[in-house]
Design a protein around this motif. Structure first.
Motif, short mmCIF file in Angstrom:
data_model
loop_
_atom_site.label_atom_id
_atom_site.label_comp_id
_atom_site.label_asym_id
_atom_site.label_seq_id
_atom_site.Cartn_x
_atom_site.Cartn_y
_atom_site.Cartn_z
N GLY A 93 141.75 57.89 -1.44
CA GLY A 93 142.16 58.53 -2.69
C GLY A 93 141.02 58.61 -3.70
N THR A 94 140.77 59.81 -4.19
CA THR A 94 139.69 60.04 -5.15
C THR A 94 140.05 59.43 -6.50
N LYS A 95 139.05 58.82 -7.12
CA LYS A 95 139.21 58.28 -8.47
C LYS A 95 138.48 59.22 -9.44
N ARG A 96 139.08 59.38 -10.61
CA ARG A 96 138.49 60.22 -11.65
C ARG A 96 138.12 59.34 -12.83
N GLY A 97 136.87 59.45 -13.26
CA GLY A 97 136.39 58.72 -14.42
C GLY A 97 136.22 59.64 -15.61
N ASP A 98 136.85 59.29 -16.73
CA ASP A 98 136.73 60.04 -17.99
C ASP A 98 136.30 59.09 -19.09
N PRO A 99 135.33 59.44 -19.89
CA PRO A 99 134.47 60.62 -19.84
C PRO A 99 133.42 60.47 -18.74
N SER A 100 132.48 61.39 -18.72
CA SER A 100 131.42 61.44 -17.72
C SER A 100 130.71 60.09 -17.57
N LEU A 101 130.66 59.58 -16.34
CA LEU A 101 130.01 58.30 -16.07
C LEU A 101 128.50 58.34 -16.36
N PRO A 102 127.74 59.31 -15.82
CA PRO A 102 126.31 59.28 -16.12
C PRO A 102 125.99 59.53 -17.59
N ASP A 103 126.81 60.32 -18.28
CA ASP A 103 126.60 60.52 -19.71
C ASP A 103 126.84 59.22 -20.47
N THR A 104 127.88 58.50 -20.10
CA THR A 104 128.19 57.23 -20.75
C THR A 104 127.13 56.18 -20.44
N ALA A 105 126.70 56.14 -19.18
CA ALA A 105 125.70 55.15 -18.76
C ALA A 105 124.32 55.48 -19.30
N LYS A 109 120.51 56.98 -12.74
CA LYS A 109 119.79 55.75 -12.35
C LYS A 109 120.49 54.51 -12.89
N ASP A 110 121.04 54.61 -14.11
CA ASP A 110 121.78 53.48 -14.67
C ASP A 110 123.05 53.21 -13.85
N VAL A 111 123.70 54.28 -13.40
CA VAL A 111 124.89 54.14 -12.55
C VAL A 111 124.49 53.49 -11.22
N MET A 112 123.38 53.94 -10.64
CA MET A 112 122.90 53.38 -9.38
C MET A 112 122.65 51.88 -9.49
N ALA A 113 122.13 51.44 -10.63
CA ALA A 113 121.84 50.01 -10.82
C ALA A 113 123.11 49.17 -10.73
N VAL A 114 124.24 49.72 -11.15
CA VAL A 114 125.52 49.02 -11.05
C VAL A 114 126.13 49.19 -9.65
N ALA A 115 126.05 50.41 -9.10
CA ALA A 115 126.71 50.72 -7.83
C ALA A 115 126.00 50.13 -6.62
N ASN A 116 124.67 50.12 -6.61
CA ASN A 116 123.95 49.70 -5.40
C ASN A 116 124.28 48.29 -4.91
N PRO A 117 124.40 47.28 -5.77
CA PRO A 117 124.77 45.96 -5.24
C PRO A 117 126.14 45.96 -4.55
#
Length: 171
Positions: A93-105, A109-117
């Motif tokens: 099931g797809t998750k939707r994030g509001d507002p934009s994750l990369p705009d907020t982060a 690259k900031d998102v990758m820093a959280v997601a990669n671990p």
């Protein structure tokens, strides 16, 4: 008498011919490995059990890092025909994030820093770059050794999806 063969108009002795044949064999073998994709190894129930926690753990980590982004369920988990007659795929099931994750982060690259671990913990490759997607979307993605693909896509809001081939035959 030494037997010779020609290759592109050049005469080759037996040792050179053997070397050329070995190099060709290695090149063909490597090309076959690069072109092949992992085949389905799990049915949809086992795949759901394995991959739902990946999506849930990512949403949790991203909520902790960026609490102003709200994650909601955008679609249900489903098994579908993969579209090329080769079998079935599971879409968690797809998750939707509001507002934009990369705009907020700030950036992907900031998102990758959280997601990669989280991805590494679940056997996925680390994400190292952003992609431009059709329709003005941007995104990042990762795969694991079974061919499961996790993707973030963003255009004013963010979609988090995961798909994997499954062994089910009824889709």
């Amino acid at each position: 008498m030494t037997r010779t063969h020609t290759l592109s108009g050049r005469r080759l002795g037996r040792p050179a011919l053997v070397a050329a044949a070995l190099l060709l064999g290695v090149a063909v073998g490597l090309a076959g490995c690069a072109a092949s994709t992992p085949s389905a190894s799990l049915d949809s129930d086992a795949a759901t059990e394995r991959y739902q926690p990946v999506v849930d753990d990512l949403a949790t980590a991203l909520t902790e890092a960026y609490p102003t982004v709200t994650w909601t369920d955008d679609s249900e988990t489903r098994v579908t025909d993969d579209g090329d007659g080769g079998g079935c795929s599971l879409a968690i099931g797809t998750k939707r994030g509001d507002p934009s994750l990369p705009d907020t982060a700030g950036t992907w690259k900031d998102v990758m820093a959280v997601a990669n671990p989280v991805l590494s913990e679940h056997g996925f490759a680390e994400i190292d770059g952003e992609e431009s997607l059709e329709g003005g979307w941007t995104g990042i993605r990762s795969t694991d050794d079974t061919g499961a693909e996790l993707r973030f896509a963003d255009k004013g809001y963010t979609l988090l999806s995961l798909t994997v081939a499954v062994t089910d035959t009824d889709c």
